[in-house]
Motif scaffolding. Sequence first.
Motif, PDB file in Angstrom:
ATOM      1  N   ARG A 181       0.807  -1.219   0.000  1.00 60.56           N
ATOM      2  CA  ARG A 181       0.000   0.000   0.000  1.00 60.56           C
ATOM      3  C   ARG A 181       0.842   1.272   0.000  1.00 60.56           C
ATOM      4  NH1 ARG A 181      -2.920  -3.976   1.559  1.00 60.56           N
ATOM      5  NH2 ARG A 181      -5.205  -3.948   1.454  1.00 60.56           N
ATOM      6  N   ASP A 182       2.154   1.117   0.094  1.00 62.85           N
ATOM      7  CA  ASP A 182       3.045   2.278   0.128  1.00 62.85           C
ATOM      8  C   ASP A 182       4.077   2.142  -0.991  1.00 62.85           C
ATOM      9  OD1 ASP A 182       4.838   4.284   0.611  1.00 62.85           O
ATOM     10  OD2 ASP A 182       5.036   3.902   2.752  1.00 62.85           O
ATOM     11  N   PRO A 183       3.898   2.828  -2.132  1.00 61.60           N
ATOM     12  CA  PRO A 183       4.834   2.695  -3.243  1.00 61.60           C
ATOM     13  C   PRO A 183       6.283   3.008  -2.878  1.00 61.60           C
ATOM     14  CG  PRO A 183       2.849   3.820  -3.965  1.00 61.60           C
ATOM     15  CD  PRO A 183       2.758   3.707  -2.468  1.00 61.60           C
ATOM     16  N   VAL A 184       6.482   3.962  -1.968  1.00 64.97           N
ATOM     17  CA  VAL A 184       7.850   4.314  -1.571  1.00 64.97           C
ATOM     18  C   VAL A 184       8.505   3.150  -0.838  1.00 64.97           C
ATOM     19  CG1 VAL A 184       9.251   5.868  -0.167  1.00 64.97           C
ATOM     20  CG2 VAL A 184       7.344   6.778  -1.505  1.00 64.97           C
ATOM     21  N   MET A 185       7.784   2.540   0.078  1.00 67.50           N
ATOM     22  CA  MET A 185       8.315   1.380   0.786  1.00 67.50           C
ATOM     23  C   MET A 185       8.553   0.212  -0.176  1.00 67.50           C
ATOM     24  SD  MET A 185       6.710  -0.684   4.071  1.00 67.50           S
ATOM     25  CE  MET A 185       6.494   0.846   4.981  1.00 67.50           C
ATOM     26  N   PHE A 186       7.609   0.030  -1.106  1.00 70.29           N
ATOM     27  CA  PHE A 186       7.749  -1.042  -2.099  1.00 70.29           C
ATOM     28  C   PHE A 186       9.012  -0.823  -2.925  1.00 70.29           C
ATOM     29  CE2 PHE A 186       7.078  -3.222  -6.081  1.00 70.29           C
ATOM     30  CZ  PHE A 186       6.443  -4.400  -5.719  1.00 70.29           C
ATOM     31  N   LYS A 187       9.248   0.413  -3.362  1.00 73.98           N
ATOM     32  CA  LYS A 187      10.444   0.732  -4.148  1.00 73.98           C
ATOM     33  C   LYS A 187      11.717   0.441  -3.357  1.00 73.98           C
ATOM     34  CE  LYS A 187      12.680   4.649  -6.531  1.00 73.98           C
ATOM     35  NZ  LYS A 187      13.961   4.613  -5.808  1.00 73.98           N
ATOM     36  N   ASP A 188      11.740   0.842  -2.109  1.00 75.01           N
ATOM     37  CA  ASP A 188      12.929   0.636  -1.284  1.00 75.01           C
ATOM     38  C   ASP A 188      13.253  -0.847  -1.102  1.00 75.01           C
ATOM     39  OD1 ASP A 188      13.310   3.319  -0.998  1.00 75.01           O
ATOM     40  OD2 ASP A 188      12.352   3.471   0.967  1.00 75.01           O
ATOM     41  N   LEU A 189      12.213  -1.655  -0.962  1.00 74.16           N
ATOM     42  CA  LEU A 189      12.428  -3.069  -0.652  1.00 74.16           C
ATOM     43  C   LEU A 189      12.451  -3.970  -1.871  1.00 74.16           C
ATOM     44  CD1 LEU A 189      10.142  -3.396   2.497  1.00 74.16           C
ATOM     45  CD2 LEU A 189      12.619  -3.108   2.428  1.00 74.16           C
ATOM     46  N   VAL A 190      11.712  -3.585  -2.923  1.00 76.63           N
ATOM     47  CA  VAL A 190      11.527  -4.478  -4.060  1.00 76.63           C
ATOM     48  C   VAL A 190      12.057  -3.895  -5.364  1.00 76.63           C
ATOM     49  CG1 VAL A 190       9.820  -5.886  -5.302  1.00 76.63           C
ATOM     50  CG2 VAL A 190       9.452  -5.358  -2.895  1.00 76.63           C
ATOM     51  N   GLY A 191      12.193  -2.559  -5.471  1.00 73.46           N
ATOM     52  CA  GLY A 191      12.558  -1.946  -6.740  1.00 73.46           C
ATOM     53  C   GLY A 191      11.319  -1.510  -7.493  1.00 73.46           C
ATOM     54  N   THR A 192      11.491  -1.086  -8.758  1.00 73.78           N
ATOM     55  CA  THR A 192      10.343  -0.611  -9.538  1.00 73.78           C
ATOM     56  C   THR A 192      10.117  -1.405 -10.821  1.00 73.78           C
ATOM     57  OG1 THR A 192      11.617   1.046 -10.780  1.00 73.78           O
ATOM     58  CG2 THR A 192      10.683   1.735  -8.663  1.00 73.78           C
ATOM     59  N   VAL A 193      11.157  -1.973 -11.411  1.00 76.44           N
ATOM     60  CA  VAL A 193      11.037  -2.748 -12.652  1.00 76.44           C
ATOM     61  C   VAL A 193      11.779  -4.064 -12.473  1.00 76.44           C
ATOM     62  CG1 VAL A 193      11.568  -2.834 -15.130  1.00 76.44           C
ATOM     63  CG2 VAL A 193      10.864  -0.670 -14.078  1.00 76.44           C
ATOM     64  N   GLY A 194      11.137  -5.160 -12.818  1.00 71.04           N
ATOM     65  CA  GLY A 194      11.745  -6.472 -12.637  1.00 71.04           C
ATOM     66  C   GLY A 194      12.392  -6.990 -13.913  1.00 71.04           C
ATOM     67  N   ILE A 195      13.480  -7.751 -13.738  1.00 69.32           N
ATOM     68  CA  ILE A 195      14.153  -8.421 -14.858  1.00 69.32           C
ATOM     69  C   ILE A 195      14.508  -9.835 -14.422  1.00 69.32           C
ATOM     70  CG2 ILE A 195      16.183  -8.501 -16.352  1.00 69.32           C
ATOM     71  CD1 ILE A 195      16.311  -5.547 -16.360  1.00 69.32           C
ATOM     72  N   THR A 196      14.090 -10.805 -15.202  1.00 69.92           N
ATOM     73  CA  THR A 196      14.479 -12.180 -14.939  1.00 69.92           C
ATOM     74  C   THR A 196      15.068 -12.762 -16.211  1.00 69.92           C
ATOM     75  OG1 THR A 196      13.702 -14.385 -14.274  1.00 69.92           O
ATOM     76  CG2 THR A 196      12.129 -12.989 -15.416  1.00 69.92           C
ATOM     77  N   SER A 197      16.196 -13.446 -16.081  1.00 67.00           N
ATOM     78  CA  SER A 197      16.904 -13.991 -17.239  1.00 67.00           C
ATOM     79  C   SER A 197      17.149 -15.470 -17.017  1.00 67.00           C
ATOM     80  CB  SER A 197      18.235 -13.254 -17.443  1.00 67.00           C
ATOM     81  OG  SER A 197      18.977 -13.855 -18.476  1.00 67.00           O
ATOM     82  N   MET A 198      16.381 -16.299 -17.731  1.00 66.73           N
ATOM     83  CA  MET A 198      16.542 -17.743 -17.614  1.00 66.73           C
ATOM     84  C   MET A 198      16.926 -18.385 -18.938  1.00 66.73           C
ATOM     85  SD  MET A 198      13.354 -18.502 -15.061  1.00 66.73           S
ATOM     86  CE  MET A 198      12.464 -17.014 -15.431  1.00 66.73           C
ATOM     87  N   GLY A 199      17.137 -17.555 -19.964  1.00 72.46           N
ATOM     88  CA  GLY A 199      17.437 -18.083 -21.282  1.00 72.46           C
ATOM     89  C   GLY A 199      18.734 -18.856 -21.362  1.00 72.46           C
ATOM     90  N   MET A 200      19.678 -18.529 -20.469  1.00 68.87           N
ATOM     91  CA  MET A 200      20.974 -19.210 -20.508  1.00 68.87           C
ATOM     92  C   MET A 200      20.859 -20.691 -20.159  1.00 68.87           C
ATOM     93  SD  MET A 200      22.592 -17.691 -16.959  1.00 68.87           S
ATOM     94  CE  MET A 200      21.977 -16.040 -17.289  1.00 68.87           C
ATOM     95  N   HIS A 201      19.736 -21.086 -19.588  1.00 65.57           N
ATOM     96  CA  HIS A 201      19.556 -22.469 -19.163  1.00 65.57           C
ATOM     97  C   HIS A 201      18.736 -23.277 -20.171  1.00 65.57           C
ATOM     98  CE1 HIS A 201      21.148 -21.180 -15.325  1.00 65.57           C
ATOM     99  NE2 HIS A 201      20.213 -20.255 -15.245  1.00 65.57           N
ATOM    100  N   ALA A 202      18.464 -22.701 -21.350  1.00 72.82           N
ATOM    101  CA  ALA A 202      17.596 -23.381 -22.312  1.00 72.82           C
ATOM    102  C   ALA A 202      18.289 -23.502 -23.662  1.00 72.82           C
ATOM    103  CB  ALA A 202      16.275 -22.627 -22.462  1.00 72.82           C
TER     104      ALA A 202
END
Length: 280
Positions: A181-202
């Motif tokens: 419920r608090d975007p500032v807290m969310f940003k501090d703990l989680v960030g704002t944009v996610g990146i996941t890279s699993m292509g190297m395993h396929a």
Amino acid sequence: MARGLALVLSQLWGLLRQPAPASTQQPYPKLRNFILDVMAEGRRKNTINLLFEAEVAPMRRHLAAQAERISLTSYIARTLACAVNENRSMHAYRRGRSRLTVFEDIDLTFMVERDIGGGAALPLNYIVRAAQRKAASGIHAELQAAKTAPLGQGGPLTALEKRFFGLPRPLRRIVWFFIRRDPVMFKDLVGTVGITSMGMHAQGAAIVLPITPMTLTLSIGSIAKRLVLENGQPVEREFIQLNLGADHDIIDGAPLMRFCTRFKAMLEAGCALEPPHRHG
């Protein structure tokens, strides 16, 4: 009917009396609560996915012209940060029912696979702060350091987060109630944009559509070869599989498509890199 019920009970009793199959018992890693919590938060989102691909050869040419070594993942991440910086509504977060918080800095959250002991490995989050103001080489250096830095000591997870994910689920759910419920807290703990890279395993064309709590998440898949027409002749080219997952409560399909088109053009143009190093 009584005979049928007796038969069912007899079969159930037979199953219960069967000897247990050979197996071993292992403790469930407490740090895996991080994955459980991320999945729980991600299921609250109305996520839409846009799958696309980008040609690899132009990216490799741009990277080869750089003075410092930069991984393809770091290059794509830096380009994503620059694209979001042009359109910051792509990493906006809701505050209550009637407001959106749009941050100036783009904090990229990477999933880094780490050994947590006992032969177990987990993808843990590492945040590159203000990625739009960092060079691709700097992002690359941070990610390399995150793969070896001690957990809770400058690498993935902080010391506080390690303790947090060891708490019972009811206590963690109370904390998440306030975080989401608090975007500032969310940003501090989680960030704002996610990146996941699993292509190297396929091998071959492959991409994962993650369950994500972020407004925008980029999944980097594998690199696959296919034939394209060039001057009327079939030519083999390499393409990297990509997916943009977006919170549909904030981002609609048409804006996401336009963002994807711009992001792909930036990838192929090398906009996110430093000018090529020239000798002499």
